[in-house]
Design a protein around this motif. Structure first.
Motif, PDB file in Angstrom:
ATOM      1  N   GLY A  74       0.811  -1.220   0.000  1.00  0.00           N
ATOM      2  CA  GLY A  74       0.000   0.000   0.000  1.00  0.00           C
ATOM      3  C   GLY A  74       0.841   1.266   0.000  1.00  0.00           C
ATOM      4  O   GLY A  74       2.064   1.236   0.210  1.00  0.00           O
ATOM      5  N   ALA A  75       0.156   2.376  -0.232  1.00  0.00           N
ATOM      6  CA  ALA A  75       0.840   3.674  -0.135  1.00  0.00           C
ATOM      7  C   ALA A  75       1.417   3.819   1.270  1.00  0.00           C
ATOM      8  O   ALA A  75       2.480   4.419   1.465  1.00  0.00           O
ATOM      9  CB  ALA A  75      -0.140   4.794  -0.450  1.00  0.00           C
ATOM     10  N   SER A  76       0.745   3.227   2.244  1.00  0.00           N
ATOM     11  CA  SER A  76       1.190   3.364   3.641  1.00  0.00           C
ATOM     12  C   SER A  76       2.601   2.811   3.864  1.00  0.00           C
ATOM     13  O   SER A  76       3.318   3.304   4.733  1.00  0.00           O
ATOM     14  CB  SER A  76       0.216   2.630   4.569  1.00  0.00           C
ATOM     15  N   PHE A  79       5.321   5.268   3.321  1.00  0.00           N
ATOM     16  CA  PHE A  79       5.535   6.269   4.377  1.00  0.00           C
ATOM     17  C   PHE A  79       6.829   5.984   5.154  1.00  0.00           C
ATOM     18  O   PHE A  79       7.507   6.909   5.577  1.00  0.00           O
ATOM     19  CB  PHE A  79       4.342   6.300   5.351  1.00  0.00           C
ATOM     20  N   TRP A 101      -3.394  11.693   5.932  1.00  0.00           N
ATOM     21  CA  TRP A 101      -2.403  10.848   5.251  1.00  0.00           C
ATOM     22  C   TRP A 101      -1.031  11.477   5.323  1.00  0.00           C
ATOM     23  O   TRP A 101      -0.027  10.775   5.514  1.00  0.00           O
ATOM     24  CB  TRP A 101      -2.845  10.560   3.812  1.00  0.00           C
ATOM     25  N   THR A 146       1.368  15.675  -0.065  1.00  0.00           N
ATOM     26  CA  THR A 146       0.234  14.818  -0.456  1.00  0.00           C
ATOM     27  C   THR A 146      -0.573  15.667  -1.426  1.00  0.00           C
ATOM     28  O   THR A 146      -1.217  16.637  -1.018  1.00  0.00           O
ATOM     29  CB  THR A 146      -0.604  14.452   0.791  1.00  0.00           C
ATOM     30  N   ASN A 148      -3.190  15.310  -3.165  1.00  0.00           N
ATOM     31  CA  ASN A 148      -4.650  15.363  -3.006  1.00  0.00           C
ATOM     32  C   ASN A 148      -4.998  14.711  -1.675  1.00  0.00           C
ATOM     33  O   ASN A 148      -4.585  13.579  -1.413  1.00  0.00           O
ATOM     34  CB  ASN A 148      -5.354  14.621  -4.145  1.00  0.00           C
ATOM     35  N   THR A 150      -7.448  13.078   0.421  1.00  0.00           N
ATOM     36  CA  THR A 150      -8.657  12.288   0.188  1.00  0.00           C
ATOM     37  C   THR A 150      -9.750  12.572   1.212  1.00  0.00           C
ATOM     38  O   THR A 150     -10.932  12.578   0.880  1.00  0.00           O
ATOM     39  CB  THR A 150      -8.276  10.788   0.251  1.00  0.00           C
ATOM     40  N   ASP A 170       2.884  11.957  -2.601  1.00  0.00           N
ATOM     41  CA  ASP A 170       1.861  10.922  -2.499  1.00  0.00           C
ATOM     42  C   ASP A 170       0.693  11.387  -3.378  1.00  0.00           C
ATOM     43  O   ASP A 170      -0.002  12.345  -3.036  1.00  0.00           O
ATOM     44  CB  ASP A 170       1.426  10.779  -1.033  1.00  0.00           C
ATOM     45  N   SER A 172      -1.783   9.323  -4.301  1.00  0.00           N
ATOM     46  CA  SER A 172      -2.713   8.181  -4.273  1.00  0.00           C
ATOM     47  C   SER A 172      -4.098   8.531  -4.799  1.00  0.00           C
ATOM     48  O   SER A 172      -4.714   7.738  -5.493  1.00  0.00           O
ATOM     49  CB  SER A 172      -2.844   7.639  -2.848  1.00  0.00           C
ATOM     50  N   SER A 173      -4.598   9.724  -4.439  1.00  0.00           N
ATOM     51  CA  SER A 173      -5.981   9.983  -4.829  1.00  0.00           C
ATOM     52  C   SER A 173      -6.133  10.976  -5.975  1.00  0.00           C
ATOM     53  O   SER A 173      -7.256  11.351  -6.305  1.00  0.00           O
ATOM     54  CB  SER A 173      -6.819  10.397  -3.616  1.00  0.00           C
ATOM     55  N   GLY A 191      -1.180   4.460  -4.315  1.00  0.00           N
ATOM     56  CA  GLY A 191      -1.936   3.212  -4.228  1.00  0.00           C
ATOM     57  C   GLY A 191      -2.876   3.199  -5.416  1.00  0.00           C
ATOM     58  O   GLY A 191      -3.454   4.220  -5.776  1.00  0.00           O
ATOM     59  N   GLN A 193      -5.776   1.904  -5.926  1.00  0.00           N
ATOM     60  CA  GLN A 193      -7.207   1.589  -5.759  1.00  0.00           C
ATOM     61  C   GLN A 193      -8.182   2.758  -5.856  1.00  0.00           C
ATOM     62  O   GLN A 193      -9.364   2.589  -5.578  1.00  0.00           O
ATOM     63  CB  GLN A 193      -7.408   0.875  -4.421  1.00  0.00           C
ATOM     64  N   LYS A 194      -7.690   3.933  -6.247  1.00  0.00           N
ATOM     65  CA  LYS A 194      -8.627   5.052  -6.402  1.00  0.00           C
ATOM     66  C   LYS A 194      -8.792   5.397  -7.882  1.00  0.00           C
ATOM     67  O   LYS A 194      -9.888   5.315  -8.416  1.00  0.00           O
ATOM     68  CB  LYS A 194      -8.154   6.248  -5.606  1.00  0.00           C
TER      69      LYS A 194
HETATM   70  C1  PLP Z   1      -3.646  10.236  -0.016  1.00  0.00           C
HETATM   71  C2  PLP Z   1      -3.552   8.851   0.528  1.00  0.00           C
HETATM   72  N1  PLP Z   1      -2.358   8.355   0.871  1.00  0.00           N
HETATM   73  C3  PLP Z   1      -2.227   7.112   1.359  1.00  0.00           C
HETATM   74  C4  PLP Z   1      -3.320   6.292   1.552  1.00  0.00           C
HETATM   75  C5  PLP Z   1      -3.132   4.920   2.121  1.00  0.00           C
HETATM   76  O1  PLP Z   1      -3.165   4.010   1.081  1.00  0.00           O
HETATM   77  P1  PLP Z   1      -3.062   2.444   1.312  1.00  0.00           P
HETATM   78  O2  PLP Z   1      -4.347   2.007   1.892  1.00  0.00           O
HETATM   79  O3  PLP Z   1      -2.804   1.927  -0.077  1.00  0.00           O
HETATM   80  O4  PLP Z   1      -1.912   2.185   2.217  1.00  0.00           O
HETATM   81  C6  PLP Z   1      -4.583   6.756   1.199  1.00  0.00           C
HETATM   82  C7  PLP Z   1      -5.769   5.884   1.381  1.00  0.00           C
HETATM   83  O5  PLP Z   1      -6.891   6.267   1.274  1.00  0.00           O
HETATM   84  C8  PLP Z   1      -4.699   8.065   0.686  1.00  0.00           C
HETATM   85  O6  PLP Z   1      -5.903   8.558   0.364  1.00  0.00           O
END
Ligand code: PLP
Length: 358
Positions: A74-76, A79, A101, A146, A148, A150, A170, A172-173, A191, A193-194
């Motif tokens: 995951g994006a996490s 970190f 995030w 970051t 965006n 979320t 980051d 991710s969104s 990540g 998944q968005k």
């Molecule tokens: C901006 C952002 N960074 C990181 C994450 C965490 O992503 P992951 O669940 O893939 O670790 C999210 C999850 O919603 C996110 O919105």
């Protein structure tokens, strides 16, 4: 019948892509097996991942200065991977704190014992804006942003220019939701998944000069160079997710690339923002210049009305409009794949709901 899916992630995918995957699910293009069942070392799968990476490069107009890899965790996991890889002894990991995030990212730098500095924060106004000025520490290893947020619904509208200082983002969104100037970034990660696929894979884009800076004394899996040197195949990658990402990227190309996608995203978001701007009933929570095209949080006059709104929308097939549990209220996520019709349907319902309840 498909619902209108306003989920913040995992999120809506293009129906055409789902249908394509379904067609190829049991017997991928006459090879007699599913992508799920394929060895990642097979020539067929190599073709799939090569094609996916080529699409990332084409859509983002990447120069040869960048490596593209897929990761798990995951994006996490990025970190902690980012400070581990890029913050050397004596350097300081710099962060902009724009909410949940971003705060999780900076906390990890501290957790692994790095010196951490907050270069800017919007905490003073409950994360309702993007800070315009960053005050970096001495010896910055990088600045992490970051792009965006979320949960809060704020978004950087321009690409920061830090000159020599590495900018790590980051995305991710909001990855692939609009054209960006990749040259401004030392690393981008998201990540999937968005905006670009199902859960399970992280897309990372790393400038080659950063690879030379990586701490060599890391556990193998935690070293970005391992994954770069082995073309995302050091161990078994999330094969099916990467395949789906490839199909979503192909869909983005068919739609006309990021300029066309951004145009659609603006048009979609305006359905909602026009209502928030003209209503005394609904209230947007973000300053207008920083509001996101992807995640749109809003409030109604009372929490009871918010509950009623969420229940009624769900009954009408409009799902996942509840705000993140940490902030409450409502939130509509309008990722690339959300059909225009879903935005229209929600906007029409909102006007009707306002009339009946105000
Ligand atoms: C901006 C952002 N960074 C990181 C994450 C965490 O992503 P992951 O669940 O893939 O670790 C999210 C999850 O919603 C996110 O919105």
């Amino acid at each position: 019948m498909r619902v209108h899916n306003f989920s913040a992630g995992p999120a809506v995918l293009p129906e055409e892509v789902l249908a394509e995957i379904q067609r190829d699910l049991v017997d991928y293009k006459g090879y007699g097996l599913s992508v799920m069942e394929m060895s990642h070392r097979s020539a067929v799968y190599q073709g799939i991942i090569d094609d996916t990476i080529a699409s990332v490069k084409e859509i983002l107009n990447l120069s040869d200065d960048y490596e593209v890899i897929f990761l798990q965790g995951g994006a996490s996991s990025q970190f902690y991977m980012i400070p581990l890889n890029f913050c050397a002894d004596g350097q300081v990991a710099n962060y902009v704190n724009t909410g949940t995030w971003a705060a999780k990212a900076l906390k990890e730098a501290k957790n692994i014992g790095k010196k951490m500095h907050i270069a800017a924060s919007s905490e003073d106004k409950d994360f309702t804006y993007i800070p315009k000025e960053n005050i970096l520490s001495e010896n910055p290893a990088y600045l992490h942003i970051t792009t965006n947020n979320t949960i809060r619904g704020t978004e950087y509208k321009t690409d920061l220019d830090l000159g020599e200082i590495p900018l790590i983002a980051d995305m991710s969104s909001n990855i692939m939701s609009k054209p960006i100037d990749v040259k401004k970034y030392a690393m981008i990660y998201a990540g999937a998944q968005k905006n670009i696929g199902p859960a399970g894979a992280v897309l990372a884009i790393i400038r080659k000069d950063m690879v030379a800076k990586i701490n060599p004394n890391l556990p193998t899996m935690m070293n970005y160079k391992t994954h770069i040197d082995k073309d995302s195949m050091f161990n078994t990658p999330p094969t099916f997710s990467i395949y789906v990402i490839g199909r979503v990227l192909n869909w983005i190309k068919q739609k006309g690339g990021l300029e066309a996608i951004e145009k659609m995203n603006i048009e979609k978001a305006n359905y909602l923002y026009n209502i928030l701007d003209s209503s005394n009933f609904y209230r947007g929570t973000v300053v207008p210049e920083d509001r996101s095209l992807m995640n749109i949080p809003f409030r109604l006059p009372t929490e009871d009305l918010e509950k009623k709104f969420i229940a009624e929308t769900a009954r009408k097939g409009m799902l996942n409009l509840k705000g993140h549990r940490s902030v409450g209220g409502c939130r509509a996520s309008f990722y690339n794949s959300l059909p225009m019709e879903s935005a229209q349907t929600l906007a029409e319902f909102m006007l009707e709901f306002e009339k009946k309840n105000s």
